[in-house]
Design an enzyme around this catalytic site. Structure first.
Site, PDB file in Angstrom:
ATOM      1  N   SER A 127       0.838  -1.201   0.000  1.00  0.00           N
ATOM      2  CA  SER A 127       0.000   0.000   0.000  1.00  0.00           C
ATOM      3  C   SER A 127       0.870   1.247   0.000  1.00  0.00           C
ATOM      4  O   SER A 127       1.998   1.240   0.528  1.00  0.00           O
ATOM      5  CB  SER A 127      -0.849  -0.039   1.275  1.00  0.00           C
ATOM      6  OG  SER A 127      -1.373   1.225   1.543  1.00  0.00           O
ATOM      7  N   TYR A 152      -2.070  -0.998  10.898  1.00  0.00           N
ATOM      8  CA  TYR A 152      -2.349  -1.639   9.608  1.00  0.00           C
ATOM      9  C   TYR A 152      -1.230  -1.319   8.619  1.00  0.00           C
ATOM     10  O   TYR A 152      -0.643  -2.212   7.995  1.00  0.00           O
ATOM     11  CB  TYR A 152      -3.700  -1.160   9.036  1.00  0.00           C
ATOM     12  CG  TYR A 152      -3.806  -1.410   7.550  1.00  0.00           C
ATOM     13  CD1 TYR A 152      -3.986  -2.700   7.064  1.00  0.00           C
ATOM     14  CD2 TYR A 152      -3.656  -0.369   6.626  1.00  0.00           C
ATOM     15  CE1 TYR A 152      -4.036  -2.944   5.689  1.00  0.00           C
ATOM     16  CE2 TYR A 152      -3.712  -0.601   5.261  1.00  0.00           C
ATOM     17  CZ  TYR A 152      -3.897  -1.884   4.796  1.00  0.00           C
ATOM     18  OH  TYR A 152      -3.938  -2.132   3.442  1.00  0.00           O
ATOM     19  N   LYS A 156       2.173  -3.632   6.589  1.00  0.00           N
ATOM     20  CA  LYS A 156       2.622  -3.651   5.186  1.00  0.00           C
ATOM     21  C   LYS A 156       4.123  -3.365   5.101  1.00  0.00           C
ATOM     22  O   LYS A 156       4.848  -3.979   4.337  1.00  0.00           O
ATOM     23  CB  LYS A 156       1.848  -2.613   4.350  1.00  0.00           C
ATOM     24  CG  LYS A 156       0.355  -2.873   4.285  1.00  0.00           C
ATOM     25  CD  LYS A 156       0.047  -4.166   3.549  1.00  0.00           C
ATOM     26  CE  LYS A 156      -1.411  -4.496   3.495  1.00  0.00           C
ATOM     27  NZ  LYS A 156      -1.703  -5.850   3.043  1.00  0.00           N
TER      28      LYS A 156
HETATM   29  P1  NAD Z   1     -10.878  -7.339   1.461  1.00  0.00           P
HETATM   30  O1  NAD Z   1     -11.113  -7.286   2.925  1.00  0.00           O
HETATM   31  O2  NAD Z   1     -12.028  -7.122   0.559  1.00  0.00           O
HETATM   32  O3  NAD Z   1     -10.176  -8.721   1.083  1.00  0.00           O
HETATM   33  C1  NAD Z   1      -9.292  -9.392   1.961  1.00  0.00           C
HETATM   34  C2  NAD Z   1      -9.730 -10.844   2.008  1.00  0.00           C
HETATM   35  O4  NAD Z   1      -8.820 -11.551   2.866  1.00  0.00           O
HETATM   36  C3  NAD Z   1     -11.139 -11.039   2.575  1.00  0.00           C
HETATM   37  O5  NAD Z   1     -11.883 -11.866   1.704  1.00  0.00           O
HETATM   38  C4  NAD Z   1     -10.909 -11.716   3.934  1.00  0.00           C
HETATM   39  O6  NAD Z   1     -11.961 -12.596   4.264  1.00  0.00           O
HETATM   40  C5  NAD Z   1      -9.586 -12.435   3.695  1.00  0.00           C
HETATM   41  N1  NAD Z   1      -8.785 -12.672   4.899  1.00  0.00           N
HETATM   42  C6  NAD Z   1      -8.423 -11.790   5.862  1.00  0.00           C
HETATM   43  N2  NAD Z   1      -7.698 -12.415   6.802  1.00  0.00           N
HETATM   44  C7  NAD Z   1      -7.573 -13.713   6.451  1.00  0.00           C
HETATM   45  C8  NAD Z   1      -6.955 -14.853   7.017  1.00  0.00           C
HETATM   46  N3  NAD Z   1      -6.330 -14.808   8.201  1.00  0.00           N
HETATM   47  N4  NAD Z   1      -7.050 -16.029   6.361  1.00  0.00           N
HETATM   48  C9  NAD Z   1      -7.705 -16.129   5.175  1.00  0.00           C
HETATM   49  N5  NAD Z   1      -8.320 -15.087   4.588  1.00  0.00           N
HETATM   50  C10 NAD Z   1      -8.258 -13.882   5.226  1.00  0.00           C
HETATM   51  O7  NAD Z   1      -9.719  -6.279   1.136  1.00  0.00           O
HETATM   52  P2  NAD Z   1      -9.220  -5.716  -0.265  1.00  0.00           P
HETATM   53  O8  NAD Z   1      -9.610  -4.299  -0.366  1.00  0.00           O
HETATM   54  O9  NAD Z   1      -9.564  -6.657  -1.350  1.00  0.00           O
HETATM   55  O10 NAD Z   1      -7.649  -5.738  -0.010  1.00  0.00           O
HETATM   56  C11 NAD Z   1      -6.842  -6.817  -0.443  1.00  0.00           C
HETATM   57  C12 NAD Z   1      -5.420  -6.544  -0.018  1.00  0.00           C
HETATM   58  O11 NAD Z   1      -4.998  -5.288  -0.548  1.00  0.00           O
HETATM   59  C13 NAD Z   1      -5.216  -6.445   1.490  1.00  0.00           C
HETATM   60  O12 NAD Z   1      -3.974  -7.017   1.814  1.00  0.00           O
HETATM   61  C14 NAD Z   1      -5.187  -4.950   1.740  1.00  0.00           C
HETATM   62  O13 NAD Z   1      -4.459  -4.629   2.887  1.00  0.00           O
HETATM   63  C15 NAD Z   1      -4.487  -4.468   0.480  1.00  0.00           C
HETATM   64  N6  NAD Z   1      -4.771  -3.067   0.159  1.00  0.00           N
HETATM   65  C16 NAD Z   1      -6.066  -2.671   0.020  1.00  0.00           C
HETATM   66  C17 NAD Z   1      -6.340  -1.328  -0.261  1.00  0.00           C
HETATM   67  C18 NAD Z   1      -7.763  -0.830  -0.381  1.00  0.00           C
HETATM   68  O14 NAD Z   1      -7.993   0.372  -0.290  1.00  0.00           O
HETATM   69  N7  NAD Z   1      -8.747  -1.693  -0.613  1.00  0.00           N
HETATM   70  C19 NAD Z   1      -5.288  -0.405  -0.424  1.00  0.00           C
HETATM   71  C20 NAD Z   1      -3.974  -0.872  -0.290  1.00  0.00           C
HETATM   72  C21 NAD Z   1      -3.730  -2.208   0.002  1.00  0.00           C
END
Ligand code: NAD
Ligand code: UDP
Length: 347
Positions: A127, A152, A156
């Protein structure tokens, strides 16, 4: 034979769009998810777009034994894309241990299993938060990473340090960390999009839920920042552009095109928009007013974050193709479709 990609967190927002992009590019997708922030029905949505329902292994990756089992009984994995993490910034400030526990245990368990079962290609969801409050804009990958404001964000940063260390010691392992700026939007079909649990933390789902009538008023967190209109500036990127970048990154690993064992890339558009500009753009695309009010600043928000994406362009051959209007229109189409589905189910 199709290359087999394990997608952790593949039922979530970015993971599900990436699963679609992978299937459309002839990869086989295997999803690992504990459904802590998602729902199984997303598999049907992926099928309605691609014709293929990926296999889901429901597992909490914090559990090292179960994580190992998943790799032991699912052989011939060519690469892992690791999305699984908790991502709510404000919750991470209240419950830091929950975030360090989940995000770091899951990462380490996956990496340990990959080493044991000899899987050598890894993509990590990072991120822009790893840049903290940057000294220079636009942000290039050469900008120093800084202690992020939230636990959080720090998961990362620590994760990237772990990856850097292990790619030095394990000569077979190649890893790419993709630093997302602000993903918004939804699949063109309107069948797949962001579905936050409870009250949204992020701007776009809060706007669409306000416009659809689920939320009363959007709070704009601060209008006294040193920016053009006083509201913070971010680099919003379409989730489908982001998904396509993952396919390219996987291909880079499989084709052994990497220049370094550990590489990082910014994924953004390079354009910065303020919160008020996003609201105005939304109102223009929809021809509908958004009810908003100016509120206090949100702790941890930085004034400006936008990317220099030239490294992704030159090394990956990737640029974001979709504009802000498309991001907004697809997010809105998804919100409306989803609410309509819910109403049909209730009646
Ligand atoms: P999201 O919450 O929609 O998806 C994350 C998924 O991981 C979910 O389906 C959740 O059930 C699963 N999960 C969480 N912990 C788990 C575990 N211990 N075991 C198995 N599954 C688990 O989030 P997203 O927006 O799709 O983000 C995906 C990735 O991108 C994450 O790592 C997030 O930190 C990163 N990210 C997201 C954003 C954003 O704004 N959406 C920005 C930067 C980085
Ligand atoms: N924001 C806002 N109201 C909201 C949610 C977010 O004003 O209800 C602002 C927030 O202060 C930030 C921008 O919108 O400046 C983007 O926030 P988001 O949480 O979507 O992403 P972040 O940049 O924090 O990862």
């Amino acid at each position: 034979m199709k290359k087999r990609i394990m997608v952790t967190g593949g039922c979530g927002y970015i993971g599900s769009h990436t699963a679609v992009a992978l299937i459309e590019n002839d990869f086989e997708v295997l999803i690992l998810d504990d459904l802590s922030n998602s729902n199984k029905e997303v598999l049907d949505r992926i099928k309605s777009i691609t014709g293929i329902r990926p296999k889901l292994l429901e597992v909490d990756l914090k559990d090292s034994f179960l994580c190992d089992n998943m790799f032991c009984y699912n052989k011939n994995i060519d690469a892992v894309i690791h999305f699984a993490a908790h991502k709510a910034v404000s919750e991470s400030i209240e419950k830091p241990l929950k975030y360090y526990h989940n995000n770091l245990y899951a990462l380490i368990n996956v990496l340990v299993a990959m080493e044991k079962y000899n899987i050598n290609n890894f993509i990590f969801s990072s991120s822009a938060t790893v840049y903290g409050n940057p000294d220079e804009l636009p942000i290039t990958e050469k900008n120093k990473t800084k202690r992020p404001f939230s636990p959080y964000g720090n998961t990362k940063r620590v994760a990237e340090e772990v990856l850097e260390d292990i790619t030095i010691s394990n000569k077979d392992l190649s890893a790419i960390s993709l630093r997302y700026f602000n993903p918004i939007g939804a699949h063109d079909s309107g069948c797949l999009g962001e579905l936050p649990n409870g009250i949204p933390n992020n701007l776009m789902p809060y706007i669409t839920q306000t416009a659809v009538g689920i939320r009363k008023t959007l709070s704009v967190f601060g209008n006294d920042y040193p920016t053009k209109d006083g509201t913070p500036i971010r680099d919003y990127i379409h989730v489908v552009d982001l998904a396509e970048a993952h396919v390219i990154a996987v291909q880079r690993l499989l084709e052994k095109k990497q220049e370094n064992a550990f590489e990082t890339f910014n994924l953004g558009t390079g354009n910065g928009y303020s919160v008020l500009e996003i609201i105005n753009a939304f109102e223009k695309v929809l021809n509908q007013k958004v009810n908003y009010t100016i509120a206090d600043r949100r702790p941890g928000d930085v004034p400006q974050l936008y990317s220099d994406t030239s490294l992704a362009k030159t090394k990956l051959g990737w640029v974001a193709k979709r504009n802000l209007e498309n991001m907004i229109a697809t997010a809105w189409k998804w919100e409306q479709n989803y609410r309509q589905e819910q109403n049909l189910q209730e009646n």
